[in-house]
Design a protein around this motif. Structure first.
Motif, mmCIF file in Angstrom:
data_model
loop_
_atom_site.group_PDB
_atom_site.id
_atom_site.type_symbol
_atom_site.label_atom_id
_atom_site.label_comp_id
_atom_site.label_asym_id
_atom_site.label_seq_id
_atom_site.Cartn_x
_atom_site.Cartn_y
_atom_site.Cartn_z
ATOM 1 N N ALA A 222 0.832 -1.209 0.000
ATOM 2 C CA ALA A 222 0.000 0.000 0.000
ATOM 3 C C ALA A 222 0.862 1.252 0.000
ATOM 4 C CB ALA A 222 -0.931 0.001 1.210
ATOM 5 N N THR A 223 1.942 1.233 0.778
ATOM 6 C CA THR A 223 2.847 2.384 0.837
ATOM 7 C C THR A 223 3.511 2.621 -0.512
ATOM 8 O OG1 THR A 223 3.302 1.982 3.171
ATOM 9 C CG2 THR A 223 4.872 3.357 1.977
ATOM 10 N N TYR A 224 4.002 1.534 -1.116
ATOM 11 C CA TYR A 224 4.713 1.646 -2.386
ATOM 12 C C TYR A 224 3.795 2.167 -3.492
ATOM 13 C CZ TYR A 224 7.217 0.423 -6.640
ATOM 14 O OH TYR A 224 7.823 0.488 -7.866
ATOM 15 N N PHE A 225 2.654 1.530 -3.677
ATOM 16 C CA PHE A 225 1.766 1.935 -4.769
ATOM 17 C C PHE A 225 1.213 3.344 -4.550
ATOM 18 C CE2 PHE A 225 1.313 -2.781 -5.396
ATOM 19 C CZ PHE A 225 1.885 -2.817 -6.666
ATOM 20 N N THR A 226 0.946 3.701 -3.305
ATOM 21 C CA THR A 226 0.474 5.059 -3.027
ATOM 22 C C THR A 226 1.496 6.086 -3.470
ATOM 23 O OG1 THR A 226 -0.879 4.365 -1.137
ATOM 24 C CG2 THR A 226 -0.223 6.673 -1.216
ATOM 25 N N LEU A 227 2.754 5.869 -3.095
ATOM 26 C CA LEU A 227 3.796 6.825 -3.457
ATOM 27 C C LEU A 227 4.058 6.812 -4.959
ATOM 28 C CD1 LEU A 227 5.823 8.916 -2.646
ATOM 29 C CD2 LEU A 227 7.413 7.096 -2.011
ATOM 30 N N GLU A 228 4.073 5.634 -5.566
ATOM 31 C CA GLU A 228 4.320 5.547 -7.004
ATOM 32 C C GLU A 228 3.253 6.302 -7.790
ATOM 33 O OE1 GLU A 228 5.047 2.249 -10.545
ATOM 34 O OE2 GLU A 228 3.881 1.682 -8.773
ATOM 35 N N TYR A 229 1.991 6.090 -7.431
ATOM 36 C CA TYR A 229 0.919 6.739 -8.189
ATOM 37 C C TYR A 229 0.882 8.242 -7.923
ATOM 38 C CZ TYR A 229 -0.672 1.898 -8.760
ATOM 39 O OH TYR A 229 -0.746 0.558 -9.048
ATOM 40 N N ARG A 230 1.213 8.632 -6.707
ATOM 41 C CA ARG A 230 1.270 10.065 -6.404
ATOM 42 C C ARG A 230 2.396 10.724 -7.217
ATOM 43 N NH1 ARG A 230 -1.177 13.039 -2.667
ATOM 44 N NH2 ARG A 230 -2.012 11.225 -1.551
ATOM 45 N N LEU A 231 3.530 10.043 -7.336
ATOM 46 C CA LEU A 231 4.638 10.540 -8.148
ATOM 47 C C LEU A 231 4.231 10.636 -9.618
ATOM 48 C CD1 LEU A 231 7.600 11.209 -8.849
ATOM 49 C CD2 LEU A 231 8.085 8.739 -8.693
ATOM 50 N N ASP A 232 3.610 9.596 -10.130
ATOM 51 C CA ASP A 232 3.165 9.611 -11.526
ATOM 52 C C ASP A 232 2.207 10.775 -11.779
ATOM 53 O OD1 ASP A 232 4.646 7.316 -11.957
ATOM 54 O OD2 ASP A 232 2.932 5.961 -11.822
ATOM 55 N N TYR A 233 1.292 10.967 -10.851
ATOM 56 C CA TYR A 233 0.318 12.048 -11.016
ATOM 57 C C TYR A 233 1.001 13.410 -10.936
ATOM 58 C CZ TYR A 233 -4.181 14.423 -10.867
ATOM 59 O OH TYR A 233 -5.252 15.224 -11.174
#
Length: 384
Positions: free
Chosen positions: A97-108
């Protein structure tokens, strides 16, 4: 070279500004995006966005093989195995959850960045690497660019905003790419809106030097973008891009997957007896791929045909976490990258045997709307 996950530099421009340069620095893993890499890159982009002296950003990968070959799925695999072993002990891993949250926030953040972002998409660009590339204002592809979303081979699905941008391709093409993990070259990227400019690999240093010699004038958003565009135009060599693979097969692709359901689409692709090497490789990948993933690809494209990018990322976070908890992600990574036997034991034998109720359960959020980690995404932000 330093062993820091991401290397940062600020190159001066002729008018006293600076170009922020970020280099993913894990060449031995083909610059796979780790949690720490994502965290550092996100923090630096946040700072550069408000630094008036930063006129543009350049993102690249170290080494000569890949910009970024995907997310760090091995770390996720280990965390999920640990979670399974510790379930109920109070030590459940929160990494997915931590990884995907940060990855998607970065992508956005890249999609909505207020200054020009150039991504040097040289070599392999897969999964998480495409997530970093897709939202950039200037996506630079070369003769070695190889783009793919092969998540079906590991029990995942094209995430990183793909639920949104695959829908913006010609009818059926996005679904076909998601189902088969088809490999794309620079010309395909240009044709499908995944790349903006073809720049020969040998021109990288000269292009960066020319950007440093540029005058960004009043540094307004319009001037910054126009200046970057003018410099890139000097190195554009689109006529040198390799022959495309998707465009010659577009009619075939649309006949296979257009205006049908997922079971029919998969059946048609697998039954196609074309001896074309590109189509045959795609067919083979789908045949060995995860049946659950095929459903997830299809369902996500249906769900996000008319939604916002922020909504797509919120949905992807739910689904990516559930792929580890309920789906076949752990088994897929084990077979492909850990044991490397390339013989995954998928939960279901084929697409037709996957219950609709199981797919429905994959979309059940572990958070309320008020608790969702990406609940604030898109508030007051514009994509593009």
């Amino acid at each position: 070279m330093s062993d820091l996950p991401v290397l940062f530099d600020e190159r001066p421009t002729a008018d006293g500004g600076r170009i922020g340069v970020a280099t993913l620095n894990a060449p031995r893993s083909l610059n796979s995006l780790s949690l720490e890499m994502a965290r550092q890159l996100d923090a630096k982009l946040e700072a550069w966005a408000v630094d008036r002296n930063i006129v543009a950003v350049w993102i690249e990968g170290s080494g000569d093989k890949a910009f970024c070959a995907g997310g760090d799925v091995v770390a996720l695999y280990r965390a999920l195995n640990e979670e399974d072993e510790n379930r109920g002990s109070g030590r459940d891993s929160e990494l997915p959850a931590t990884y995907f949250t940060l990855e998607y926030r970065l992508d956005y953040r890249i999609h909505t960045f207020p200054k020009p972002v150039m991504v040097w998409a040289d070599g392999i660009v897969m999964g998480g690497g495409l997530g970093l590339t897709a939202g950039a204002s200037h996506r630079l592809v070369t003769e070695t660019t190889l783009i793919a979303m092969p998540e079906i081979t590991i029990g995942l699905y094209p995430d990183i905003g793909a639920s949104w941008f695959l829908n913006r391709m010609p009818l059926g093409v996005g679904a076909y790419l998601g189902l088969t993990g088809a490999q794309l070259n620079a010309r395909d990227a240009l044709d499908l809106g995944l790349g903006d400019h073809f720049i020969p690999r040998e021109c990288r240093a000269a292009l960066l030097e020319a950007l440093g010699e540029a005058d960004f004038g009043d540094r307004s958003a319009k001037t910054r973008r126009a200046t970057v565009q003018a410099v890139i135009d000097r190195f554009e060599a689109r006529e040198q891009a390799p022959a495309g693979q998707v465009a010659p097969h577009q009619d075939t692709i649309q006949a296979l997957v257009g205006n049908v359901d997922v079971e029919t689409a998969v059946s048609r692709i697998l039954a196609d007896d074309s001896d074309d090497k590109w189509l045959a490789a795609n067919r083979k990948r789908l045949a060995a791929g995860c049946p659950i993933s095929a459903h997830l690809v299809w369902r996500m494209l249906e769900r996000h045909a008319h939604t916002s990018l922020a909504d797509a990322f919120r949905d992807e976070l739910v689904l990516s976490v559930q792929c580890g908890r309920l789906g076949d992600f752990v088994e897929g990574v084990r077979a492909l990258l850990i044991d490397k036997d390339k013989n995954p034991q998928w939960t279901y034998r084929d697409v037709a045997s996957v219950p609709v109720t199981f797919i429905d359960a994959m979309f059940e959020s572990p958070w309320t709307s008020e608790e969702h980690p990406l609940r604030d995404l898109g508030h007051g932000q514009r994509v593009g």
